[in-house]
Motif scaffolding. Sequence first.
Motif, PDB file in Angstrom:
ATOM      1  N   UNK A 176       0.868  -1.175   0.000  1.00 50.14           N
ATOM      2  CA  UNK A 176       0.000   0.000   0.000  1.00 50.14           C
ATOM      3  C   UNK A 176       0.904   1.224   0.000  1.00 50.14           C
ATOM      4  N   UNK A 177       0.818   2.011  -1.071  1.00 54.60           N
ATOM      5  CA  UNK A 177       1.559   3.272  -1.173  1.00 54.60           C
ATOM      6  C   UNK A 177       0.564   4.386  -0.936  1.00 54.60           C
ATOM      7  N   UNK A 178       0.956   5.346  -0.125  1.00 54.20           N
ATOM      8  CA  UNK A 178       0.033   6.404   0.267  1.00 54.20           C
ATOM      9  C   UNK A 178       0.825   7.660   0.561  1.00 54.20           C
ATOM     10  N   UNK A 179       0.338   8.809   0.096  1.00 56.73           N
ATOM     11  CA  UNK A 179       0.981  10.042   0.528  1.00 56.73           C
ATOM     12  C   UNK A 179       0.266  10.510   1.781  1.00 56.73           C
TER      13      UNK A 179
ATOM     14  N   UNK B 126      -2.991   9.563 -10.108  1.00 60.17           N
ATOM     15  CA  UNK B 126      -2.590   8.283  -9.546  1.00 60.17           C
ATOM     16  C   UNK B 126      -3.100   8.059  -8.121  1.00 60.17           C
ATOM     17  N   UNK B 127      -3.747   9.037  -7.509  1.00 63.52           N
ATOM     18  CA  UNK B 127      -4.203   8.914  -6.124  1.00 63.52           C
ATOM     19  C   UNK B 127      -5.687   8.583  -6.045  1.00 63.52           C
ATOM     20  N   UNK B 128      -6.047   7.796  -5.039  1.00 66.59           N
ATOM     21  CA  UNK B 128      -7.464   7.496  -4.803  1.00 66.59           C
ATOM     22  C   UNK B 128      -8.179   8.776  -4.386  1.00 66.59           C
ATOM     23  N   UNK B 129      -9.451   8.839  -4.660  1.00 68.08           N
ATOM     24  CA  UNK B 129     -10.219  10.037  -4.314  1.00 68.08           C
ATOM     25  C   UNK B 129     -11.079   9.816  -3.072  1.00 68.08           C
ATOM     26  N   UNK B 130     -10.758   8.789  -2.283  1.00 68.01           N
ATOM     27  CA  UNK B 130     -11.564   8.454  -1.113  1.00 68.01           C
ATOM     28  C   UNK B 130     -11.102   9.147   0.166  1.00 68.01           C
ATOM     29  N   UNK B 131     -10.116  10.048   0.053  1.00 66.68           N
ATOM     30  CA  UNK B 131      -9.624  10.751   1.230  1.00 66.68           C
ATOM     31  C   UNK B 131      -8.388  10.127   1.855  1.00 66.68           C
ATOM     32  N   UNK B 132      -8.020   8.920   1.419  1.00 67.10           N
ATOM     33  CA  UNK B 132      -6.848   8.240   1.978  1.00 67.10           C
ATOM     34  C   UNK B 132      -5.585   8.467   1.156  1.00 67.10           C
ATOM     35  N   UNK B 133      -5.723   9.025  -0.027  1.00 63.45           N
ATOM     36  CA  UNK B 133      -4.588   9.368  -0.896  1.00 63.45           C
ATOM     37  C   UNK B 133      -3.660   8.185  -1.154  1.00 63.45           C
ATOM     38  N   UNK B 134      -4.256   7.015  -1.407  1.00 62.97           N
ATOM     39  CA  UNK B 134      -3.467   5.833  -1.765  1.00 62.97           C
ATOM     40  C   UNK B 134      -3.114   5.893  -3.244  1.00 62.97           C
ATOM     41  N   UNK B 135      -1.945   5.392  -3.563  1.00 62.00           N
ATOM     42  CA  UNK B 135      -1.531   5.317  -4.962  1.00 62.00           C
ATOM     43  C   UNK B 135      -2.273   4.135  -5.584  1.00 62.00           C
ATOM     44  N   UNK B 136      -3.064   4.450  -6.604  1.00 64.20           N
ATOM     45  CA  UNK B 136      -3.847   3.414  -7.279  1.00 64.20           C
ATOM     46  C   UNK B 136      -3.637   3.433  -8.795  1.00 64.20           C
ATOM     47  N   UNK B 137      -2.842   4.381  -9.293  1.00 68.33           N
ATOM     48  CA  UNK B 137      -2.711   4.546 -10.731  1.00 68.33           C
ATOM     49  C   UNK B 137      -1.490   3.938 -11.371  1.00 68.33           C
TER      50      UNK B 137
END
Length: 151
Positions: A87-90, A98-109
């Motif tokens: 799990x990569x996350x800023x 490349x970031x999730x839009x769910x508020x957790x800012x996980x790299x998904x792209x």
Amino acid sequence: MFSFSRGYGGGPPQQQTSQFNSGNNASRNTASQMLRKQQVETLFSENPTVRETKDGIYQIGLMLSDKRTIITLRIALGDGFPVSAPVLQIMTHATHPWLSSDGYCRVVGHPELVNWNPHCNLGKLVKETVQEFCQRPPVLSEAPRQQQQQQ
């Protein structure tokens, strides 16, 4: 395992099966542990500024193009890693393709992260993510909780 008749098999089939499976599980665990170790080695070799903060948790500081803003990229390797994806996350609320839009800012792209398998290269994946964020920086935003409190 075959048992030709009662008394000739070295014990009940369940015991033999469980002993056999235990050996297989131990072999699988050892292979998985070796692969995990190799993946962590590539993380450090490809990303010399990475730091381990806790067991299985790593961080890299990224300086954005304004030369004043530093964001932290967190890499978490769960118990199932390398079979399960890292799990990569800023650690700053931001938007980026490349970031999730769910508020957790996980790299998904990242393409390899989307199609993760144990033979993907963790070090290369993290390096490419760092390069992406340095070339096209995430747009920083306020935390969702702070926005709700202000309204």
